[in-house]
Design a protein around this motif. Structure first.
Motif, mmCIF file in Angstrom:
data_model
loop_
_atom_site.group_PDB
_atom_site.id
_atom_site.type_symbol
_atom_site.label_atom_id
_atom_site.label_comp_id
_atom_site.label_asym_id
_atom_site.label_seq_id
_atom_site.Cartn_x
_atom_site.Cartn_y
_atom_site.Cartn_z
ATOM 1 N N UNK A 210 0.836 -1.190 0.000
ATOM 2 C CA UNK A 210 0.000 0.000 0.000
ATOM 3 C C UNK A 210 0.876 1.246 0.000
ATOM 4 N N UNK A 211 2.165 1.010 0.216
ATOM 5 C CA UNK A 211 3.040 2.146 0.333
ATOM 6 C C UNK A 211 3.502 2.181 1.742
ATOM 7 N N UNK A 212 3.582 3.356 2.193
ATOM 8 C CA UNK A 212 4.382 3.581 3.362
ATOM 9 C C UNK A 212 3.675 3.289 4.662
ATOM 10 N N UNK A 213 4.410 3.464 5.710
ATOM 11 C CA UNK A 213 3.827 3.462 7.041
ATOM 12 C C UNK A 213 2.988 4.713 7.183
ATOM 13 N N UNK A 214 2.299 4.789 8.295
ATOM 14 C CA UNK A 214 1.429 5.946 8.486
ATOM 15 C C UNK A 214 1.720 6.591 9.830
ATOM 16 N N UNK A 215 1.451 7.886 9.872
ATOM 17 C CA UNK A 215 1.519 8.565 11.157
ATOM 18 C C UNK A 215 0.087 8.871 11.592
ATOM 19 N N UNK A 216 -0.194 8.541 12.833
ATOM 20 C CA UNK A 216 -1.521 8.777 13.411
ATOM 21 C C UNK A 216 -1.410 9.850 14.482
ATOM 22 N N UNK A 217 -2.310 10.790 14.445
ATOM 23 C CA UNK A 217 -2.343 11.803 15.497
ATOM 24 C C UNK A 217 -3.743 11.836 16.086
ATOM 25 N N UNK A 218 -3.828 11.761 17.423
ATOM 26 C CA UNK A 218 -5.130 11.891 18.081
ATOM 27 C C UNK A 218 -5.118 13.195 18.862
ATOM 28 N N UNK A 219 -6.100 14.069 18.553
ATOM 29 C CA UNK A 219 -6.147 15.384 19.200
ATOM 30 C C UNK A 219 -7.010 15.354 20.444
ATOM 31 N N UNK A 220 -6.775 16.335 21.332
ATOM 32 C CA UNK A 220 -7.648 16.457 22.494
ATOM 33 C C UNK A 220 -8.925 17.208 22.114
ATOM 34 N N UNK A 221 -8.740 18.252 21.278
ATOM 35 C CA UNK A 221 -9.871 19.127 20.963
ATOM 36 C C UNK A 221 -10.308 18.893 19.514
ATOM 37 N N UNK A 222 -11.533 18.386 19.302
ATOM 38 C CA UNK A 222 -11.977 18.113 17.937
ATOM 39 C C UNK A 222 -12.037 19.377 17.077
ATOM 40 N N UNK A 223 -12.183 20.550 17.713
ATOM 41 C CA UNK A 223 -12.276 21.787 16.948
ATOM 42 C C UNK A 223 -10.987 22.075 16.187
#
Lengths: 318, 281
Positions: free
Chosen positions: A228-241
């Motif tokens: 599929x290609x590369x690895x991925x970076x995941x970011x989880x935010x505190x504030x959905x805004x």
């Protein structure tokens, strides 16, 4: 004779109604491995298994199981396979033990050997205490295990499992997984169909992704994920805004399209240079004062591989 | 779960040659007959209900309707009724066959059977043998019932056994009808339809009344009903009251009672085999 446990070349199957179930399917399974057939409903997985198990005749191409042609020598194939279908194929009125004894007799074991085998299998599949109860009273997981036991009467060279955990609760599912792993350790070749990516990832050494009657990708789970290609970076935010702003930053840092999931406040993007990209992302977020709950590098999931592959096909067809 | 390895209990045996294949076909058929017997052992109440139902009918027709009935040529209505009820009992057997075949066909167990190295004839042969056993038992229960309500055979044991043979021949033919319908329906839910349809077939015969009392065209159908042939022939062989016949079919009841079942079997046996094979298309 070939040195494959299962070999299918250009197998075609068209049903009476005119629907093409298999459209030149190729498959090669090495002995002693667990091979997953992964695909959505209607992809042709079940048709494929039914042809290999001699329940359906193929219209084109050829298929061999345990070295024997499924059309020319179905009897020889049947002596070397076990089949566990989507629904428990046991007699629900008879007890677990009576079922296994009956199937043993139908495998032409002498009465006493059939009885001994039934006991052995009940013990092995954790059903000893339930052996005398009617199979209709078993839980879903127990019934499926009885089904697996019935498929293992002769310790067949090749075991076909058609969506073995469909309709099971998580506990039943893990019971079946454990059983399949144990069988594979014993050297049984297993061909497993599933629409659960997690299942294929956990059990199968190699996976063929099936869509519309053909194999559209094949490899180890890792190979498919790197494909599929590369690895991925995941970011989880505190504030959905902050999601839109963070998505822009992430897009700038990685130069790729960013996937946003507002429900989990998660952003995800493919990266090429893993560590450099990670540092870039952290800096950008920090500079903008966006608070992250979690940042991680990960391999793509099979879900992503799968959606990617089938989406390509859908575009091609359109 | 223990971690012992699963070792095959035997090497795959290739059965070659016609004698070996025939031996296995019989053994496989017997294994599946035993499966049906084990079902009965687990559900004896169903078997008993099935056996008592025609007994109840004998009592109902014999004692509740019987007083009104005039037997053609005179004689006891209950003696007239019994051969009809014997044949009806054979017809009820279609329900048993249908239910078993349709239930199996609707479940994956048929797939399992078909993926085993067993003789492909065994599923039907085993079913057939079990159903015939069941019918012999049912016929015995009915004969005892008949004796209790005043029915006798008047022409000797030999002819009485021949009559029993004709009844079982009818059952054998209906076996294939039941298998065929079960394979077509592939769902036991249609059993009710079969249970309902049995009645017009039964009443449109000489089982309960003389077809001569029916409107002309209906009477003709009743005369030629395969059931009427068997019933007429058994009345003749038992020497129980019937009527003087009159129609060609009634005059030749015994040969017709042989021909009709053979014809039915000749139609529905190949149809059933074709249906079963069609499962793999």
């Amino acid at each position: 004779m070939t040195d494959h446990a299962v070999l299918a070349q250009g197998v075609r199957k068209r049903y009476g109604g005119g629907t093409t179930a298999l459209d030149g399917l190729d498959l090669a399974v090495a002995p002693g491995t667990v091979h997953g057939l992964l695909g959505p409903n209607g992809a042709g997985k079940t048709t494929c298994v039914r042809i290999l198990a001699t329940l359906l005749t193929l219209d084109g191409g050829r298929a061999e199981v345990a070295g024997f042609d499924v059309l020319r020598e179905p009897a020889r194939v049947r002596r070397r396979i076990g089949l566990v279908g989507q629904h428990a194929a046991v007699d629900e009125v008879l007890s677990g033990r009576q079922n296994l004894e009956m199937f043993g007799r139908l495998h032409h074991l002498p009465t006493r050997a059939a009885r001994r085998r039934a006991d052995e299998l009940l013990e092995r599949f954790g059903l000893r205490d339930a052996g005398r109860r009617p199979a209709g009273e078993y839980s879903g997981g127990m019934r499926r295990r009885l089904d697996l036991a019935a498929g293992m009467i002769m310790a067949p060279a090749v075991l076909f499992l058609d969506e073995p955990t469909t309709g099971l609760d998580p506990r039943g599912r893990s019971e079946v997984w454990e059983t399949v792993r144990a069988l594979a350790e014993d050297g049984t070749t297993v061909l497993l169909t599933t629409q659960y990516l997690e299942e294929a990832d956990r059990l199968a050494g190699r996976i063929s992704v099936v869509d519309r009657g053909r194999v559209i990708a094949e490899g180890t789970p890792d190979e498919l994920k790197s494909g599929l290609g590369a690895d991925r970076v995941d970011v989880v935010l505190r504030d959905p805004a902050a999601l839109p702003a963070a998505a822009d930053l992430l897009s700038g840092a990685t130069g790729a399209r960013v996937e946003t999931d507002p429900d989990t406040r998660r952003l995800s993007a493919p990266v090429t240079d893993r560590v450099a990209a990670l540092i870039e992302v952290v800096r950008a977020l920090d500079g903008a004062g966006i608070d992250a709950e979690d940042i991680a590098l990960r391999r793509p999931t099979l879900d992503e591989v799968f959606l990617h592959l089938t989406a390509d096909r859908a575009e091609e067809a359109a | 779960m223990t971690s012992t390895s699963l070792v095959s209990p035997a090497e795959p045996v290739e059965s070659t040659g016609a004698p070996a294949r025939l031996r296995w076909a019989l053994a496989d058929g017997w294994t599946l007959t035993r499966r049906a017997l084990a079902h009965w052992a687990r559900r004896p109440e169903q078997v008993v209900m099935g056996l008592l139902f025609p007994v109840m009918l004998v009592l109902m027709f014999g004692y509740l309707f019987g007083g009104q009935m005039a037997v053609p040529g005179g004689g006891s209505y209950r003696e007239f009724l019994m051969p009809g009820m014997f044949a009806m009992t054979m017809v009820f057997g279609v329900e048993t066959t249908f239910a078993a075949v349709a239930t199996d066909a609707s479940r994956s167990i048929t797939d399992r059977f078909r993926s085993l190295p067993m003789a492909s004839s065994a599923v039907v042969a085993g079913r057939g043998a079990a159903d015939m056993l069941h019918s012999v038992l049912a016929l015995t229960v009915m004969a005892v019932t008949g004796l209790a309500v005043g029915w006798r055979w008047h022409e000797g044991a030999g002819r009485a056994l021949a009559a029993a043979g004709l009844l079982l021949l009818l059952r054998f033919a209906l076996l294939w009808l039941g298998v065929y319908l079960g394979l077509v329906a592939r769902s036991p839910e249609l059993l009710v339809a079969v249970q309902v349809l049995v009645w017009p077939i039964g009443f449109l015969s000489n089982a309960f009344v003389d077809p001569a009392t029916m409107p002309g065209w209906l009477g003709a159908i009743a005369e030629w009903n395969p059931l009427s042939a068997t019933i007429g022939a058994t009345r003749e062989l038992f020497g129980t009251p019937g009527w003087d016949g009159g129609s060609w079919a009634a005059e030749h009841a015994v040969p017709m009672a042989v021909l009709w079942p053979l014809l039915l079997a000749a139609v529905f046996f190949p149809l059933s085999v074709r249906r079963y094979r069609r499962l793999s298309r």
